[in-house]
Design an enzyme around this catalytic site. Structure first.
Site, mmCIF file in Angstrom:
data_model
loop_
_atom_site.group_PDB
_atom_site.id
_atom_site.type_symbol
_atom_site.label_atom_id
_atom_site.label_comp_id
_atom_site.label_asym_id
_atom_site.label_seq_id
_atom_site.Cartn_x
_atom_site.Cartn_y
_atom_site.Cartn_z
ATOM 1 N N THR A 16 110.375 44.466 0.439
ATOM 2 C CA THR A 16 109.943 43.886 -0.851
ATOM 3 C C THR A 16 108.589 44.415 -1.291
ATOM 4 O OG1 THR A 16 111.135 41.851 -0.433
ATOM 5 C CG2 THR A 16 109.309 41.694 -1.969
ATOM 6 N N ASP A 60 115.775 48.605 2.425
ATOM 7 C CA ASP A 60 115.721 47.155 2.589
ATOM 8 C C ASP A 60 115.835 46.950 4.101
ATOM 9 O OD1 ASP A 60 116.862 44.448 0.766
ATOM 10 O OD2 ASP A 60 116.945 44.410 2.957
ATOM 11 N N SER A 61 115.082 46.031 4.662
ATOM 12 C CA SER A 61 115.084 45.969 6.128
ATOM 13 C C SER A 61 116.408 45.484 6.701
ATOM 14 C CB SER A 61 113.910 45.149 6.660
ATOM 15 O OG SER A 61 114.151 43.779 6.546
ATOM 16 N N THR A 92 110.679 41.933 5.358
ATOM 17 C CA THR A 92 110.498 40.783 6.245
ATOM 18 C C THR A 92 111.788 40.387 6.962
ATOM 19 O OG1 THR A 92 110.891 39.255 4.420
ATOM 20 C CG2 THR A 92 108.601 39.807 4.898
ATOM 21 N N ASP A 93 112.938 40.715 6.361
ATOM 22 C CA ASP A 93 114.194 40.170 6.902
ATOM 23 C C ASP A 93 114.409 40.507 8.374
ATOM 24 O OD1 ASP A 93 114.657 39.110 4.442
ATOM 25 O OD2 ASP A 93 116.203 40.538 3.841
ATOM 26 N N THR A 169 109.477 35.103 14.732
ATOM 27 C CA THR A 169 110.752 34.799 14.075
ATOM 28 C C THR A 169 110.449 34.601 12.599
ATOM 29 O OG1 THR A 169 111.554 33.673 16.044
ATOM 30 C CG2 THR A 169 112.631 33.088 13.998
ATOM 31 N N THR A 280 117.927 29.663 23.845
ATOM 32 C CA THR A 280 118.172 28.416 23.117
ATOM 33 C C THR A 280 118.212 28.629 21.596
ATOM 34 O OG1 THR A 280 117.383 26.180 22.640
ATOM 35 C CG2 THR A 280 115.698 27.794 23.195
ATOM 36 N N GLN A 281 119.041 27.824 20.934
ATOM 37 C CA GLN A 281 119.085 27.846 19.462
ATOM 38 C C GLN A 281 117.850 27.171 18.863
ATOM 39 O OE1 GLN A 281 122.782 26.156 18.021
ATOM 40 N NE2 GLN A 281 123.990 27.438 19.393
ATOM 41 N N CYS A 282 117.117 26.401 19.687
ATOM 42 C CA CYS A 282 115.918 25.727 19.173
ATOM 43 C C CYS A 282 114.844 26.762 18.860
ATOM 44 C CB CYS A 282 115.361 24.759 20.206
ATOM 45 S SG CYS A 282 116.465 23.399 20.565
HETATM 46 N N1 ASP Z 1 115.144 42.126 1.760
HETATM 47 C C1 ASP Z 1 113.762 42.441 1.968
HETATM 48 C C2 ASP Z 1 113.663 43.269 3.226
HETATM 49 O O1 ASP Z 1 113.674 42.729 4.297
HETATM 50 C C3 ASP Z 1 112.961 41.205 2.086
HETATM 51 C C4 ASP Z 1 111.484 41.442 2.301
HETATM 52 O O2 ASP Z 1 110.964 42.503 2.414
HETATM 53 O O3 ASP Z 1 110.793 40.428 2.336
HETATM 54 O O4 ASP Z 1 113.573 44.470 3.114
#
Ligand code: ASP
Length: 346
Positions: A16, A60-61, A92-93, A169, A280-282
């Site tokens: 992004t 895009d990640s 970020t993804d 995470t 764990t899923q937690c």
């Molecule tokens: N879809 C974008 C990515 O991960 C989201 C981001 O950058 O925040 O490339």
């Protein structure tokens, strides 16, 4: 301490931070690095040198994977001696997966490798990109009076927090606070000053050299348990002929169904040589399979405890260990060892 002769390599992979809106559909798409530079005139005011390089085609990640991780490692290894630190601009993804993978692929680092990105593109007036980028660059060149980097680790810097990369995470799809490190304390916090927690930061052992590794095996899977998961679903996954490792996302402190059918399927998979790691899923806390009867039954199948490792880190570590051709017992031993500070082993 700011070294005015310092130099950072900025590696733009996409995300992004550098995206613009498609005029036809209104959705965000990656664009080239020049767009990013045009929007951050502040970069010129930083008192150290910044060189930049970019993926030929920024992504895009959600398109990131082992090949892109290898490309990042190649860029850093090639330029390691020339720079004091590295900042990776990344979507970020999947940033937590990339940070985890890079922490295994680049060991005994003496220089910072800081990943950052943003929730809003850098061209937007309310963007979070500029602060993230500028502080990440400063962290990448920060050193102690003896000239040693403060943070010779793969980290994520986001909003105001510096976190160990393999402990992170993504926690929010919209908030500027997009990442957390639930099971390991924050390495530094940026306010009016950047306050480092030096005792939490990993430093390479005396006499070691930085190591760059490229081998990864992606014959792995993540299975998230849910009440009612069927034997068909599990068997379909375990019948994949090339499958070598599974991250089993269980409940709470590492619990799973205690019935014979489920346990037999898991036991069969382990006896075929599939490394099964219990995570764990937690969001926070640790697996301790001896706490409940169901956990004990699962442990008896040969599933190994992932303790407090994240799913992102567990899957990246499996790819790394399996890629290096370790024998089953060594993979199990190393899953129980902290290779890059990714797990608490007391
Ligand atoms: N879809 C974008 C990515 O991960 C989201 C981001 O950058 O925040 O490339």
């Amino acid at each position: 301490m700011l070294d005015l002769n310092a130099s950072v390599l900025l590696i733009y992979t996409g995300g992004t931070i550098g995206m613009i809106e498609d005029s036809r559909t209104g959705s965000l798409k990656p664009v080239d690095f020049n767009n990013l530079k045009q929007n951050v005139s502040e970069l010129k005011r930083l008192k150290f040198n910044i060189d930049a390089t970019s993926f030929a085609v920024p992504v895009d990640s959600s398109d990131m994977g082992p090949a892109e991780w290898q490309e990042i490692v190649r860029i850093i290894e090639t330029n390691y001696e020339k720079y004091d630190g590295f900042v990776i601009l990344h979507g970020t993804d999947t940033m937590a997966y990339t940070a985890s993978a890079l922490s295994f692929m680049m060991q005994n680092l003496t220089k910072p490798v800081i990943l950052t990105g943003s929730q809003l593109p850098i061209g937007k007036i309310r963007t979070d990109a500029k602060e993230n980028l500028i502080t990440a660059l400063e962290i990448a060149v920060d050193k102690d009076p003896d000239g040693r980097a403060f943070v010779p680790e793969v980290c994520i810097f986001f909003q105001n927090l510096l976190m160990r990369g393999n402990r992170t995470t993504k926690i929010n799809a919209a908030n500027f606070k997009a990442f957390n490190s639930f099971n390991y304390p924050i390495l530094a916090e940026a306010g009016t000053n950047i306050v480092y927690q030096h005792d939490r930061i990993f430093h390479p052992a005396e006499g070691t050299r930085p190591e760059f590794h490229y081998l990864l095996d992606h014959n792995v899977a993540i299975i998230k348990l849910f009440p009612g998961i069927s034997a068909y679903t599990l068997n379909a996954i375990f019948e994949i002929p090339s499958l070598k490792g599974v991250v089993l996302e269980t409940y709470g402190s590492g619990n799973a169904p205690g019935g014979e059918t489920f346990l037999k399927i898991i036991k069969n998979a382990v006896s075929k040589g599939i490394v099964m790691v219990n995570v764990t899923q937690c969001a926070s806390g640790t697996v301790s399979m001896d706490r409940y009867e169901n956990g004990r039954r699962l442990q008896a199948t040969g599933v190994i405890s992932g303790r407090d490792i994240t799913t992102e880190s567990a899957v990246a570590k499996l790819m790394f260990l399996l890629g290096h051709g370790y024998a089953y017992n060594d993979v199990v031993r190393l899953m129980n060892t902290s290779v890059a500070g990714e797990v608490t082993v007391e």
